[in-house]
Design a protein around this motif. Sequence first.
Motif, PDB file in Angstrom:
ATOM      1  N   ASP A 104       2.556  -0.265  16.040  1.00 48.42           N
ATOM      2  CA  ASP A 104       1.884  -0.551  17.299  1.00 48.42           C
ATOM      3  C   ASP A 104       0.378  -0.333  17.174  1.00 48.42           C
ATOM      4  N   LYS A 105      -0.028   0.745  16.503  1.00 48.35           N
ATOM      5  CA  LYS A 105      -1.459   1.006  16.316  1.00 48.35           C
ATOM      6  C   LYS A 105      -2.108  -0.083  15.470  1.00 48.35           C
ATOM      7  N   LEU A 131       0.840  -1.186   0.000  1.00 51.23           N
ATOM      8  CA  LEU A 131       0.000   0.000   0.000  1.00 51.23           C
ATOM      9  C   LEU A 131       0.879   1.240   0.000  1.00 51.23           C
ATOM     10  N   SER A 132       0.351   2.309  -0.527  1.00 50.15           N
ATOM     11  CA  SER A 132       1.097   3.564  -0.492  1.00 50.15           C
ATOM     12  C   SER A 132       1.060   4.151   0.910  1.00 50.15           C
ATOM     13  N   ALA A 133       1.945   5.107   1.147  1.00 52.47           N
ATOM     14  CA  ALA A 133       1.971   5.771   2.453  1.00 52.47           C
ATOM     15  C   ALA A 133       0.636   6.454   2.731  1.00 52.47           C
ATOM     16  N   GLY A 134       0.046   7.053   1.702  1.00 56.20           N
ATOM     17  CA  GLY A 134      -1.246   7.726   1.877  1.00 56.20           C
ATOM     18  C   GLY A 134      -2.357   6.754   2.226  1.00 56.20           C
ATOM     19  N   GLU A 135      -2.343   5.583   1.586  1.00 58.90           N
ATOM     20  CA  GLU A 135      -3.370   4.576   1.869  1.00 58.90           C
ATOM     21  C   GLU A 135      -3.232   4.050   3.290  1.00 58.90           C
ATOM     22  N   ILE A 136      -2.000   3.832   3.726  1.00 60.47           N
ATOM     23  CA  ILE A 136      -1.776   3.365   5.097  1.00 60.47           C
ATOM     24  C   ILE A 136      -2.254   4.417   6.093  1.00 60.47           C
ATOM     25  N   ASP A 137      -1.943   5.668   5.825  1.00 55.95           N
ATOM     26  CA  ASP A 137      -2.386   6.739   6.725  1.00 55.95           C
ATOM     27  C   ASP A 137      -3.903   6.824   6.773  1.00 55.95           C
ATOM     28  N   GLU A 193      -8.883   5.800   9.716  1.00 53.71           N
ATOM     29  CA  GLU A 193     -10.226   5.222   9.775  1.00 53.71           C
ATOM     30  C   GLU A 193     -10.437   4.431  11.064  1.00 53.71           C
ATOM     31  N   GLY A 194      -9.396   3.705  11.475  1.00 53.06           N
ATOM     32  CA  GLY A 194      -9.545   2.879  12.670  1.00 53.06           C
ATOM     33  C   GLY A 194      -9.243   3.594  13.972  1.00 53.06           C
ATOM     34  N   ALA A 195      -8.546   4.739  13.917  1.00 56.53           N
ATOM     35  CA  ALA A 195      -8.069   5.408  15.129  1.00 56.53           C
ATOM     36  C   ALA A 195      -9.184   5.772  16.114  1.00 56.53           C
ATOM     37  N   PRO A 196     -10.313   6.358  15.671  1.00 51.28           N
ATOM     38  CA  PRO A 196     -11.354   6.712  16.654  1.00 51.28           C
ATOM     39  C   PRO A 196     -11.927   5.493  17.370  1.00 51.28           C
ATOM     40  N   ALA A 217      -4.484  -6.108   7.585  1.00 46.81           N
ATOM     41  CA  ALA A 217      -3.810  -5.620   6.378  1.00 46.81           C
ATOM     42  C   ALA A 217      -2.608  -4.753   6.729  1.00 46.81           C
ATOM     43  N   LEU A 218      -2.754  -3.919   7.756  1.00 47.47           N
ATOM     44  CA  LEU A 218      -1.696  -2.964   8.079  1.00 47.47           C
ATOM     45  C   LEU A 218      -0.448  -3.628   8.657  1.00 47.47           C
TER      46      LEU A 218
END
Length: 339
Positions: free
Chosen positions: A201-202, A151-157, A162-165, A240-241
Amino acid sequence: MGGNKDKKARAKEAKADKKAGAKAGKSDGVRAAKAGKKEARSARKRDRAGVNPAALIAEARAAAFTDEAPERAFAHFRPLAERVPAADLPVFTGQPLLMRANVMAALDALEPHLPAAVSALREPRLKEVFELPALVMALDFSAARVPVATLSAGEIDRMLAEGAPWRELMLSYLEVASHPLLGLLPRERVAAVRAGSGKLDKARDFVALPGLFAEFSGALAGKHPFPADKLDLLATLGGALVQQVRPGNAAAAVPKRTEEAILRDRIAALVAERYDHLQVLAAVALGKRKADALLPALRAAVSLGSNGAAEAQEDATAEAQDGAPAEAPESAPAGMTDG
């Protein structure tokens, strides 16, 4: 003198008659409008009453494309998918064969309630729902066409964002639930998830949190507000991450999303949209709470609800055509930096 009084009396009477007539005319108009609305409502009720749900369901089944041969399904749905806007299109990281198992379970669960849903909805969109199994097999074929790539850096970010909240909400809840005064799960297990920082870690937290909810499902059942589909989403993003993010300071060069990947993501968007239609049918027939309890989440990998409709990965694989193994579409080697 008397003649003038007669004239004034007649004029007054005429004015009163005119006023009364205008008022009566207005009342008649209001009554007519109300009667018209009532008749329109009655007509709509008669129209609905005249609808034969069984006939509409049979007609939709006959019109639906139901060939689940992956290549033929892909060829059929490709023109429709190519019209899906590519802007802000999420990267698909799920497993189509698991999704197919959940779609089949949902269709089976919905079947007895279809007539009630059809009677209540003006446009139930049955054909699109009946095509879901074939559409998922088109997604499986499309995912297999995507070259293995990071995945690109933008896609990973974007996936981390999306999952952070949900990560933070679930961690905060579990910290309360693990407090010694409640003791619903071990406090040190939650603290271990909270510890650490960085992208990797996230990503691991995304996997660990749904795992805790599943492991301690008995103690947490009915005591938390998190829908099964959000737990599944976090687990899918994390799975995936963790394959894409690695420790270190050097980032590997990554290509842009390929045309094959964009087409896969467009078909995945169609699947999600049509599964939403299926959920609407169930909610109309049963009410949202019962529908949520009855239907599995689209990407559920384990059963987290009371209905047990979501199957494990092995069951999904066993149901798939030709015995094809379920695998993630882009299980690429690690190629992104943890920062």
